[in-house]
Design a protein around this motif. Structure first.
Motif, PDB file in Angstrom:
ATOM      1  N   ILE A  67       0.842  -1.199   0.000  1.00 21.85           N
ATOM      2  CA  ILE A  67       0.000   0.000   0.000  1.00 21.85           C
ATOM      3  C   ILE A  67       0.881   1.254   0.000  1.00 21.85           C
ATOM      4  O   ILE A  67       0.666   2.198  -0.772  1.00 21.85           O
ATOM      5  CB  ILE A  67      -0.948   0.000   1.222  1.00 21.85           C
ATOM      6  CG1 ILE A  67      -1.964  -1.141   1.120  1.00 21.85           C
ATOM      7  CG2 ILE A  67      -1.675   1.351   1.336  1.00 21.85           C
ATOM      8  CD1 ILE A  67      -2.815  -1.322   2.380  1.00 21.85           C
TER       9      ILE A  67
ATOM     10  N   ARG B 116       1.363   4.162  -3.106  1.00 20.48           N
ATOM     11  CA  ARG B 116       1.136   5.576  -2.802  1.00 20.48           C
ATOM     12  C   ARG B 116       2.324   6.444  -3.200  1.00 20.48           C
ATOM     13  O   ARG B 116       2.160   7.631  -3.498  1.00 20.48           O
ATOM     14  CB  ARG B 116       0.871   5.737  -1.304  1.00 20.48           C
ATOM     15  CG  ARG B 116      -0.556   5.400  -0.908  1.00 20.48           C
ATOM     16  CD  ARG B 116      -0.750   5.644   0.565  1.00 20.48           C
ATOM     17  NE  ARG B 116      -2.135   5.409   0.949  1.00 20.48           N
ATOM     18  CZ  ARG B 116      -2.507   5.086   2.167  1.00 20.48           C
ATOM     19  NH1 ARG B 116      -1.599   4.960   3.130  1.00 20.48           N
ATOM     20  NH2 ARG B 116      -3.773   4.899   2.451  1.00 20.48           N
TER      21      ARG B 116
ATOM     22  N   VAL C 158      -7.203   0.746  -3.583  1.00 20.90           N
ATOM     23  CA  VAL C 158      -8.130   0.005  -2.738  1.00 20.90           C
ATOM     24  C   VAL C 158      -7.614  -1.422  -2.637  1.00 20.90           C
ATOM     25  O   VAL C 158      -6.984  -1.932  -3.580  1.00 20.90           O
ATOM     26  CB  VAL C 158      -9.567   0.041  -3.310  1.00 20.90           C
ATOM     27  CG1 VAL C 158      -9.623  -0.573  -4.710  1.00 20.90           C
ATOM     28  CG2 VAL C 158     -10.549  -0.678  -2.391  1.00 20.90           C
TER      29      VAL C 158
ATOM     30  N   ALA D  51      -6.736   3.424   3.969  1.00 19.42           N
ATOM     31  CA  ALA D  51      -7.349   2.898   2.747  1.00 19.42           C
ATOM     32  C   ALA D  51      -8.544   2.031   3.126  1.00 19.42           C
ATOM     33  O   ALA D  51      -8.951   1.974   4.291  1.00 19.42           O
ATOM     34  CB  ALA D  51      -6.320   2.103   1.950  1.00 19.42           C
TER      35      ALA D  51
END
Length: 556
Positions: A364, A368, A375, A401
């Motif tokens: 994740i 980013r 998602v 998230a």
């Protein structure tokens, strides 16, 4: 539930012309291969140049484990679900290699009720693209040895020929060979070897080229070896680029097929996700973006290998700007990252899930870094407990998230509508601020260090003087602005495939570097990674056969 191949065989396929009509592709611009697959003409693709692009969605995953994650299945299920909620969507996938199909990985067309069909054809010979790539690659190999045999006008140093041969099969015995034995009439003996076709630079070139003109230019840029003065010899120097382009003319045209729910799917190209950039072709993705409002595509392996290369190589080179990303995880895979043995994955273990979530969290964070909103899709497997599912949702929420349970494998599009709605929300939000991880002008060693430290969380990069000198030489020759393509194990952020979870502070040793001048990137080989895989102790091929009806059994 029925097996993947039984589900695929029971599907009611529509004529490929009807699938083309969904995208406003005239039937005379489809080159049919039977009734259920076709290639799209170059003329039609060029006519789309002024059309606005749709939204681009990347599906990536956590670090792969033997428990499976289901990235392709999720890609297909999401594409079907987007269509089910009223969006005009298409999926873009890679073609399957025969090597893993007959080895241990199995097919590459999705699974359960989220598949692309015809499944048997897609996993075997399909439209012949891989055969064309293999032939073009090996034509160049033959012309190199022939050039040296007759007069060697380019003064190629046979000891410094870097171009190997390829075969779309796992065969460890061909990794290192000696050619031209048997006397003077057979040429000059030298050490050579084979890679698997998906590791071929020709494959990478086909998947990054814009059109036939660009394809031939890139083929001509291939460095086949070096002279005694260490100057490079290019493919065009021995006149091979034209004939190679001829062999690849039809292979350059994207393939159109359909999902089980009769939605359009572009399946084209298949570069090795370890050695190359692991994405389907640029021409297929760009064509789909002109024809659909949402295009769902995938990148090989986990987000560290796949998404990074998708962003830093494919998107950088093709000018693509993804609007959202989906990170796929399964509870079983997270348990393995949490230290659970494969035989114990069926037992509820919330603590192991929570521990394994560190791997998901790392991915994740990495997505980013490229400015793309993401998602998490929990690819549901029968036996997942509510407590385990909730543990993932809570963890992902702490990361800022959302994790959504998706049951596309069992229920097709109906099981992925919530995921589809969230993807639409992210894609339409305008929050994507995509940017590559590093700038073109950064020195090659600094590019490698940036990826190693920011994506893999390595403490240091270990590169001997020979590697550093080679990188500096390529910079002096004008290749310094190329992106780097990290080749390493897919199972860990480190170079140790057994080091799961989210390790930090490790070293990243560089074994060698290779210049793919035609494809336009530098391959950085880290640790022990094979460009020609071997078959496992019990290969999948042992279970594949024809039944009494002449139908294929054992393909999955």
């Amino acid at each position: 539930m029925a097996s993947d191949i039984e589900i695929a065989r029971a599907a009611k396929l529509k004529p490929i012309q009807e699938i083309g009509e969904r995208l406003d592709i005239p039937s005379d611009h489809l080159l049919p291969f039977g009734h259920d697959k076709a290639k799209i003409s170059e003329e039609f693709i060029k006519s789309l140049a002024e059309k606005e692009d749709g939204k681009l969605i990347l599906v990536t995953a956590i670090s792969p484990t033997p428990a499976g994650e289901g990235k392709t299945t999720t890609t297909v299920g999401l594409g079907d679900a987007l269509n089910a909620i009223g969006k005009n969507a298409a999926v873009c996938l890679r073609e399957a290699s025969l090597g893993p199909c007959f080895g241990m990985k199995g097919g590459a067309a999705g699974g359960g009720h989220a598949q692309v069909v015809p499944m048997e054809s897609m996993n075997l010979h399909f439209t012949g693209d891989f055969h064309a790539i293999t032939s073009a690659h090996n034509l160049l190999s033959a012309m190199i040895d022939n050039h040296i045999y007759w007069d060697n006008a380019q003064e190629i140093d046979s000891r410094r020929v870097t171009w190997r041969r390829v075969l779309d099969m796992n065969d460890r015995s061909l990794r290192t060979i000696t050619t031209s034995l048997g006397g003077v009439v057979n040429g000059f003996p030298r050490e050579a070897g084979f890679d698997i076709t998906v590791a071929s630079e020709v494959m990478a070139i086909l998947c990054l080229a814009d059109d036939l003109e660009d394809l031939q230019k890139r083929l001509g840029d291939i460095i086949i070896g070096y002279r005694r003065d260490r100057s490079p010899v290019y493919c065009r120097d021995i006149g091979a680029d034209g004939a190679m382009t001829v062999l690849l003319q039809q292979a350059m045209q994207p393939n159109l097929v359909q999902t089980l729910e009769n939605n359009p799917a572009f399946v084209h190209g298949g570069p090795f996700a370890n050695i190359a950039h692991g994405c389907n072709s640029v021409v297929a993705t760009k064509t789909a973006l002109k024809l659909a409002d949402y295009v769902v595509t995938e990148a090989g392996f986990g987000a560290d290998l796949g998404a990074e290369k998708f962003f830093d190589i494919k998107c950088r080179k093709a000018g693509l700007k993804p609007d959202a990303a989906v990170i796929v995880a399964t509870i079983r895979a997270l348990k393995m990252n949490g230290g659970v043995a494969k035989g114990d994955l069926g037992i509820e273990n919330v603590n192991a899930v929570e521990k394994g979530c560190s791997n998901l969290g790392r991915h994740i964070e990495n997505v980013r870094q490229f400015g793309v909103p993401a998602v998490v899709a929990i690819n549901h497997i029968i036996g997942d407990s509510d407590a385990e599912i909730q543990a993932i949702k809570d963890y992902v929420e702490e990361k800022g998230a959302q994790a959504i349970i998706s049951k596309h494998w069992a229920n097709g599009s109906a099981g992925a509508t919530e995921l589809a709605e969230k993807v639409v929300e992210l894609a339409e939000s305008g929050t994507s601020q995509f940017a590559p991880l590093y700038q073109d002008e950064l020195p090659l060693m600094e590019k490698i260090s940036t990826i190693a430290k920011r994506i893999y969380r390595a403490e240091e990069v270990l590169a001997d003087k020979k590697v550093r000198n080679q990188l500096k030489q390529w910079e002096d020759q004008g290749f310094g602005k190329l992106p780097v393509c990290m080749a390493k194990t897919q199972y860990s952020f480190s170079t140790d495939p057994d080091l799961r979870g989210a390790p930090t502070g490790h070293s990243m040793p560089i074994r060698e570097v290779r210049l793919s001048a035609g494809a336009g990137f530098i391959v950085v080989i880290c640790g022990e990674i094979m460009t020609m895989p071997g078959l496992p102790r019990k290969p999948a091929a042992e279970s594949i056969h024809l039944n009494a009806k002449g139908e294929i059994e054992g393909l999955f």
